[in-house]
Design an enzyme around this catalytic site. Structure first.
Site, mmCIF file in Angstrom:
data_model
loop_
_atom_site.group_PDB
_atom_site.id
_atom_site.type_symbol
_atom_site.label_atom_id
_atom_site.label_comp_id
_atom_site.label_asym_id
_atom_site.label_seq_id
_atom_site.Cartn_x
_atom_site.Cartn_y
_atom_site.Cartn_z
ATOM 1 N N TYR A 94 107.378 50.738 58.640
ATOM 2 C CA TYR A 94 106.105 50.167 59.110
ATOM 3 C C TYR A 94 104.915 50.945 58.546
ATOM 4 O O TYR A 94 103.924 50.350 58.126
ATOM 5 C CB TYR A 94 106.052 50.175 60.639
ATOM 6 C CG TYR A 94 107.168 49.378 61.283
ATOM 7 C CD1 TYR A 94 107.499 48.107 60.838
ATOM 8 C CD2 TYR A 94 107.893 49.897 62.357
ATOM 9 C CE1 TYR A 94 108.525 47.380 61.425
ATOM 10 C CE2 TYR A 94 108.916 49.182 62.958
ATOM 11 C CZ TYR A 94 109.226 47.931 62.490
ATOM 12 O OH TYR A 94 110.236 47.220 63.071
ATOM 13 N N ASN A 126 113.197 56.468 65.966
ATOM 14 C CA ASN A 126 113.649 55.586 64.878
ATOM 15 C C ASN A 126 112.814 55.836 63.617
ATOM 16 O O ASN A 126 111.919 55.062 63.250
ATOM 17 C CB ASN A 126 113.553 54.123 65.330
ATOM 18 C CG ASN A 126 114.285 53.177 64.382
ATOM 19 O OD1 ASN A 126 114.601 53.552 63.260
ATOM 20 N ND2 ASN A 126 114.538 51.959 64.829
ATOM 21 N N ILE A 164 113.439 43.476 63.800
ATOM 22 C CA ILE A 164 113.803 43.430 62.376
ATOM 23 C C ILE A 164 115.113 44.187 62.256
ATOM 24 O O ILE A 164 115.297 45.218 62.904
ATOM 25 C CB ILE A 164 112.706 44.035 61.467
ATOM 26 C CG1 ILE A 164 113.097 43.938 59.980
ATOM 27 C CG2 ILE A 164 112.398 45.467 61.838
ATOM 28 C CD1 ILE A 164 111.950 44.245 59.020
ATOM 29 N N ALA A 165 116.021 43.666 61.469
ATOM 30 C CA ALA A 165 117.299 44.359 61.283
ATOM 31 C C ALA A 165 117.908 43.958 59.950
ATOM 32 O O ALA A 165 117.738 42.825 59.491
ATOM 33 C CB ALA A 165 118.269 44.013 62.419
ATOM 34 N N GLU A 210 106.731 47.343 69.051
ATOM 35 C CA GLU A 210 107.204 48.590 69.663
ATOM 36 C C GLU A 210 108.404 49.084 68.861
ATOM 37 O O GLU A 210 109.219 48.281 68.408
ATOM 38 C CB GLU A 210 107.666 48.367 71.113
ATOM 39 C CG GLU A 210 106.544 48.217 72.114
ATOM 40 C CD GLU A 210 106.167 46.768 72.328
ATOM 41 O OE1 GLU A 210 106.940 45.891 71.871
ATOM 42 O OE2 GLU A 210 105.111 46.504 72.904
HETATM 43 C C1 LIG Z 1 114.852 49.849 59.828
HETATM 44 C C2 LIG Z 1 115.651 48.905 58.913
HETATM 45 C C3 LIG Z 1 115.316 47.456 59.273
HETATM 46 C C4 LIG Z 1 115.235 49.196 57.449
HETATM 47 O O1 LIG Z 1 115.891 48.247 56.599
HETATM 48 P P1 LIG Z 1 116.087 48.479 55.031
HETATM 49 O O2 LIG Z 1 116.313 47.157 54.410
HETATM 50 O O3 LIG Z 1 117.101 49.528 54.803
HETATM 51 O O4 LIG Z 1 114.646 49.056 54.623
HETATM 52 P P2 LIG Z 1 114.016 49.102 53.153
HETATM 53 O O5 LIG Z 1 115.101 49.302 52.137
HETATM 54 O O6 LIG Z 1 113.114 47.956 52.962
HETATM 55 O O7 LIG Z 1 113.174 50.466 53.247
HETATM 56 C C5 LIG Z 1 111.758 50.492 53.128
HETATM 57 C C6 LIG Z 1 111.251 51.872 53.505
HETATM 58 O O8 LIG Z 1 111.561 52.154 54.887
HETATM 59 C C7 LIG Z 1 111.868 53.545 55.037
HETATM 60 N N1 LIG Z 1 113.270 53.730 55.406
HETATM 61 C C8 LIG Z 1 114.235 52.779 55.468
HETATM 62 N N2 LIG Z 1 115.400 53.340 55.878
HETATM 63 C C9 LIG Z 1 115.155 54.652 56.062
HETATM 64 C C10 LIG Z 1 115.952 55.757 56.489
HETATM 65 N N3 LIG Z 1 117.250 55.605 56.805
HETATM 66 N N4 LIG Z 1 115.371 56.955 56.613
HETATM 67 C C11 LIG Z 1 114.065 57.140 56.304
HETATM 68 N N5 LIG Z 1 113.235 56.117 55.882
HETATM 69 C C12 LIG Z 1 113.792 54.914 55.763
HETATM 70 C C13 LIG Z 1 111.606 54.181 53.683
HETATM 71 O O9 LIG Z 1 110.230 54.527 53.654
HETATM 72 C C14 LIG Z 1 111.899 53.015 52.746
HETATM 73 O O10 LIG Z 1 111.304 53.131 51.499
HETATM 74 P P3 LIG Z 1 112.119 53.900 50.321
HETATM 75 O O11 LIG Z 1 113.495 53.320 50.271
HETATM 76 O O12 LIG Z 1 111.285 53.639 49.094
HETATM 77 O O13 LIG Z 1 112.148 55.353 50.731
HETATM 78 C C15 LIG Z 1 117.181 49.170 59.025
HETATM 79 O O14 LIG Z 1 117.427 50.562 58.929
HETATM 80 C C16 LIG Z 1 117.795 48.677 60.324
HETATM 81 O O15 LIG Z 1 118.206 47.509 60.429
HETATM 82 N N6 LIG Z 1 117.879 49.543 61.347
HETATM 83 C C17 LIG Z 1 118.504 49.162 62.634
HETATM 84 C C18 LIG Z 1 117.641 48.172 63.394
HETATM 85 C C19 LIG Z 1 116.277 48.766 63.743
HETATM 86 O O16 LIG Z 1 116.149 49.921 64.112
HETATM 87 N N7 LIG Z 1 115.235 47.918 63.650
HETATM 88 C C20 LIG Z 1 113.881 48.303 63.974
HETATM 89 C C21 LIG Z 1 113.526 47.825 65.343
HETATM 90 S S1 LIG Z 1 111.843 48.312 65.790
#
Ligand SMILES: CC(C)(COP(=O)(O)OP(=O)(O)OC[C@H]1O[C@@H](n2cnc3c(N)ncnc32)[C@H](O)[C@@H]1OP(=O)(O)O)[C@@H](O)C(=O)NCCC(=O)NCCS
Length: 150
Positions: free
Chosen positions: A118, A111, A72-73, A106
Site C-alpha cells: 500500500y 502485516n 486483497i489476496a 484496514e
Molecule cells: C499482501 C499480498 C496481497 C501481496 O501480494 P503480491 O502479489 O505478492 O504483491 P506484489 O508482488 O505486487 O508486491 C508489491 C510490493 O509489495 C511489497 N511486498 C509484497 N510482499 C512482500 C513481503 N513478503 N515482504 C515485504 N514486502 C512485500 C513489496 O514492496 C513489493 O514490491 P517489490 O516486490 O518490488 O519489493 C500477499 O502477500 C497476500 O496475499 N498476503 C496474504 C493476504 C493479506 O495479508 N492481504 C492483505 C489484507 S489487508
C-alpha cells in the site's frame, strides 16, 4: 506477468475465491460471503487468473464518495510477481474514474507485506483501530490514499 488476466469477479468464481482465502487468511471468507459480495451493487471485485486458475483478488465498497478496500489476496504460490500491484492499480484507476475522493482500508499492524504494498502506491497510515482483528487479536492500521483532484 504477461499471462495474468485481470477481470471482474463473476458469481461462478465464489468457490475458487473461498478456497484461495483459506490459503491466505486465518479467518477466511466463506463461499456465501463471496456470493453476497458478488450480488452487492455497492461492491466491485476484480480477480487475477493465470492459466485458468484464480490466483488473486481485490475488492472495494463505494461508501458515498469514498472507496473502502475490503480485501486483497494472492495465492502463496504466485506472490512477489506483482499480481497484487496489478490488482491494486486497476482498483485505483477505477475508483478515480468513478469520481471517488479517496481509497481507505484496514491492515494488521504486523502485516509488513501488505503495508509495503500500500505504501508503494502512496497510501498513508492515518489512524489505528485498537483490537480490530481477532484470531489473533491485533490492532489495525488505517491506510488512506487521496485520489488527486476528485
Ligand atoms: C499482501 C499480498 C496481497 C501481496 O501480494 P503480491 O502479489 O505478492 O504483491 P506484489 O508482488 O505486487 O508486491 C508489491 C510490493 O509489495 C511489497 N511486498 C509484497 N510482499 C512482500 C513481503 N513478503 N515482504 C515485504 N514486502 C512485500 C513489496 O514492496 C513489493 O514490491 P517489490 O516486490 O518490488 O519489493 C500477499 O502477500 C497476500 O496475499 N498476503 C496474504 C493476504 C493479506 O495479508 N492481504 C492483505 C489484507 S489487508
Amino acid at each position: 506477468m504477461q499471462d495474468i488476466t485481470v477481470r471482474a469477479m463473476e458469481i461462478g468464481d465464489t468457490k475458487a475465491l473461498a478456497e484461495l482465502d483459506i490459503k491466505c487468511f486465518a479467518v477466511p471468507w466463506s463461499e456465501q460471503a463471496f456470493r453476497d459480495e458478488a450480488e452487492n451493487d455497492l461492491a466491485s471485485y476484480l480477480v487475477a487468473v493465470k492459466d485458468g486458475e484464480l490466483v488473486g483478488y481485490i475488492g472495494y465498497w463505494r461508501v458515498v464518495d469514498e472507496g473502502h478496500i475490503t480485501n486483497i489476496a494472492v495465492s502463496p504460490k504466485y506472490r512477489r510477481q506483482k499480481i497484487a500491484s496489478n490488482l491494486l492499480e486497476n482498483i485505483i484507476k477505477a475508483a478515480y474514474n468513478e469520481g471517488l475522493v479517496l481509497l481507505t482500508l484496514e491492515v494488521r499492524k504486523s502485516n509488513t507485506a501488505a503495508r509495503s504494498l500500500y505504501e508503494g502506491y502512496g497510501f498513508l497510515p492515518l489512524g489505528e483501530r485498537k483490537g480490530y482483528y481477532h484470531s489473533p487479536t491485533e490492532d489495525a492500521v488505517i491506510m488512506t490514499l487521496m485520489l488527486g483532484d476528485n
